[in-house]
Design an enzyme around this catalytic site. Structure first.
Site, mmCIF file in Angstrom:
data_model
loop_
_atom_site.group_PDB
_atom_site.id
_atom_site.type_symbol
_atom_site.label_atom_id
_atom_site.label_comp_id
_atom_site.label_asym_id
_atom_site.label_seq_id
_atom_site.Cartn_x
_atom_site.Cartn_y
_atom_site.Cartn_z
ATOM 1 N N SER A 68 -5.612 -7.607 13.788
ATOM 2 C CA SER A 68 -5.861 -6.363 13.693
ATOM 3 C C SER A 68 -6.484 -5.415 14.466
ATOM 4 O O SER A 68 -7.426 -5.928 15.234
ATOM 5 C CB SER A 68 -6.441 -5.991 12.073
ATOM 6 O OG SER A 68 -6.810 -4.794 12.016
ATOM 7 N N TYR A 93 -12.464 -8.315 5.737
ATOM 8 C CA TYR A 93 -11.261 -8.125 6.444
ATOM 9 C C TYR A 93 -11.451 -8.396 7.938
ATOM 10 O O TYR A 93 -10.841 -8.936 8.786
ATOM 11 C CB TYR A 93 -10.552 -6.895 6.167
ATOM 12 C CG TYR A 93 -9.357 -6.531 6.853
ATOM 13 C CD1 TYR A 93 -8.298 -7.173 6.274
ATOM 14 C CD2 TYR A 93 -9.038 -5.648 7.959
ATOM 15 C CE1 TYR A 93 -6.950 -6.791 7.007
ATOM 16 C CE2 TYR A 93 -8.092 -5.106 8.470
ATOM 17 C CZ TYR A 93 -6.713 -5.926 8.051
ATOM 18 O OH TYR A 93 -5.628 -5.636 8.600
HETATM 19 P P1 NAD Z 1 1.850 -5.456 3.124
HETATM 20 O O1 NAD Z 1 0.542 -5.415 1.930
HETATM 21 O O2 NAD Z 1 2.718 -4.367 3.134
HETATM 22 O O3 NAD Z 1 2.231 -6.696 3.413
HETATM 23 C C1 NAD Z 1 1.783 -8.034 3.377
HETATM 24 C C2 NAD Z 1 2.328 -9.177 2.607
HETATM 25 O O4 NAD Z 1 1.768 -10.302 2.576
HETATM 26 C C3 NAD Z 1 2.928 -8.693 1.090
HETATM 27 O O5 NAD Z 1 4.234 -8.894 0.994
HETATM 28 C C4 NAD Z 1 2.016 -9.659 0.368
HETATM 29 O O6 NAD Z 1 2.825 -10.157 -0.591
HETATM 30 C C5 NAD Z 1 2.099 -10.821 1.412
HETATM 31 N N1 NAD Z 1 0.721 -11.934 1.024
HETATM 32 C C6 NAD Z 1 -0.376 -11.616 0.549
HETATM 33 N N2 NAD Z 1 -1.126 -12.335 0.245
HETATM 34 C C7 NAD Z 1 -0.169 -13.522 0.450
HETATM 35 C C8 NAD Z 1 -0.254 -14.989 0.398
HETATM 36 N N3 NAD Z 1 -1.646 -15.637 -0.333
HETATM 37 N N4 NAD Z 1 0.502 -15.699 0.344
HETATM 38 C C9 NAD Z 1 1.903 -15.223 1.105
HETATM 39 N N5 NAD Z 1 1.957 -13.868 1.235
HETATM 40 C C10 NAD Z 1 0.950 -13.265 0.856
HETATM 41 O O7 NAD Z 1 0.884 -5.427 4.515
HETATM 42 P P2 NAD Z 1 1.104 -5.118 6.009
HETATM 43 O O8 NAD Z 1 0.628 -3.635 6.185
HETATM 44 O O9 NAD Z 1 2.602 -5.164 6.205
HETATM 45 O O10 NAD Z 1 0.346 -6.217 6.675
HETATM 46 C C11 NAD Z 1 0.891 -7.217 7.329
HETATM 47 C C12 NAD Z 1 -0.331 -7.820 8.328
HETATM 48 O O11 NAD Z 1 -0.688 -6.938 9.236
HETATM 49 C C13 NAD Z 1 -1.375 -8.211 7.512
HETATM 50 O O12 NAD Z 1 -2.004 -9.467 7.932
HETATM 51 C C14 NAD Z 1 -2.226 -7.068 7.998
HETATM 52 O O13 NAD Z 1 -3.725 -7.240 7.727
HETATM 53 C C15 NAD Z 1 -1.981 -6.769 9.329
HETATM 54 N N6 NAD Z 1 -2.106 -5.364 9.786
HETATM 55 C C16 NAD Z 1 -1.640 -4.303 9.054
HETATM 56 C C17 NAD Z 1 -2.069 -3.140 9.593
HETATM 57 C C18 NAD Z 1 -1.425 -1.765 8.900
HETATM 58 O O14 NAD Z 1 -1.958 -0.709 9.360
HETATM 59 N N7 NAD Z 1 -0.511 -1.742 8.165
HETATM 60 C C19 NAD Z 1 -3.049 -2.918 10.477
HETATM 61 C C20 NAD Z 1 -3.486 -4.125 11.096
HETATM 62 C C21 NAD Z 1 -3.088 -5.457 10.639
#
Ligand code: NAD
Length: 267
Positions: free
Chosen positions: A145, A158
């Site tokens: 991230s 986080y």
């Molecule tokens: P999201 O919540 O839309 O999707 C995350 C997915 O991970 C969900 O489908 C959830 O069910 C799954 N998940 C959670 N815990 C789990 C577990 N224990 N085992 C298996 N699956 C699990 O989030 P996103 O925005 O798509 O984020 C995806 C990744 O990107 C994450 O690692 C997040 O930290 C990172 N990220 C997102 C952003 C953003 O702005 N959206 C920014 C930086 C980093």
């Protein structure tokens, strides 16, 4: 703007965790569009199966908790039995753990986010690496991230986990290079997904002034970076941290221009 190469991942098998929605679903779609067979995993069965159905014969969904070593073994075994190995792993599953001042975050909440966002990545490496090695090498993309590149307030658990993912990536890259396994981290900025929907950040130009490009990103913009790192287009890239964040972590956007008379006299 062009999409990922149509066949950059042809005949490759790629595991994408957290593939039921958000960035994981976008990465699964982009990998399949680039020719990969995708094993998408998540806790969310209904949404995960729907994404796999949409991708037809190219994808398969498996229920998988990334904090469970047994679940990881089952996923790695399934990939070996069904596809004969694994070429790519996208450690994407994660939670934000919410927004808390450091001293308001409980130890339990801190441990939970570290367990999913950091230990989950470690378990993925530990379990899938032997399968990849036996298959002659591969590419791992760890989704960290922007919070893993700077000190972002109210993200103690986080942010610590995402800094950990960045460090673990470099350790793995050095250890695994001799096995022809590349390991890189992607650092998304503010991207519209279900994780960030509650923030209510508007789409489009000017919607996110903290990023020099001035807007939030799309899941597809992250997915293109993931496919690049999975594919041979990045064959000489390992241990790298790729920020895809509209410049958010590059430096602050100047809201008050410096005045001439405040400059150092020698300039
Ligand atoms: P999201 O919540 O839309 O999707 C995350 C997915 O991970 C969900 O489908 C959830 O069910 C799954 N998940 C959670 N815990 C789990 C577990 N224990 N085992 C298996 N699956 C699990 O989030 P996103 O925005 O798509 O984020 C995806 C990744 O990107 C994450 O690692 C997040 O930290 C990172 N990220 C997102 C952003 C953003 O702005 N959206 C920014 C930086 C980093």
């Amino acid at each position: 703007m062009t999409g990922p190469s149509a066949d950059g991942l042809r005949d490759r098998t790629v595991i994408v965790t957290g593939g039921a929605r958000g960035l994981g679903a976008a990465a699964a779609r982009a990998a399949a569009a680039a020719g990969a067979r995708v094993l998408l995993t998540d806790l969310r069965e209904k949404e995960g199966r729907a994404v796999a159905r949409e991708l037809g014969g190219r994808a398969r969904f498996v229920r998988h908790d990334v904090t469970s070593e047994d679940d990881w073994r089952a996923v790695a075994d399934l990939a070996s039995r069904t596809y004969g190995g694994v070429d790519g792993l996208v450690n994407n599953a994660g939670i934000s753990g919410g927004s808390h001042a450091l001293e308001e975050q409980t130890a339990e909440a801190f441990r939970r986010v570290v367990d999913i966002d950091l230990t989950g990545v470690f378990l993925g490496l530990r379990t899938v690496i032997p399968v990849m090695r036996a298959h002659g090498g591969g590419s791992v993309v760890n989704v960290s991230s922007a919070a893993g590149l700077m000190g972002l307030a109210r993200t103690a658990g986080y942010g610590a986990a995402k800094w950990g993912v960045r460090g673990l990536t470099k350790i793995a890259a050095v250890e695994l290079a001799a096995d022809r396994i590349r390991v890189n981290s992607v650092h998304p900025g503010m991207i519209h997904t279900p994780m960030t929907a509650h923030l209510g950040i508007p789409d489009g130009e000017g919607g996110y002034p903290a990023a020099p490009l001035g807007r939030v990103g799309t899941p597809e913009e992250i997915a293109r970076a993931v496919v690049f790192l999975l594919s041979d287009a990045s064959s000489y890239v390992t241990g790298a941290e790729l920020a895809v964040d509209g410049g958010w972590t590059t430096g602050p956007v100047l809201t008050t221009p410096f005045k001439e008379d405040r400059r150092c006299p020698s300039t």
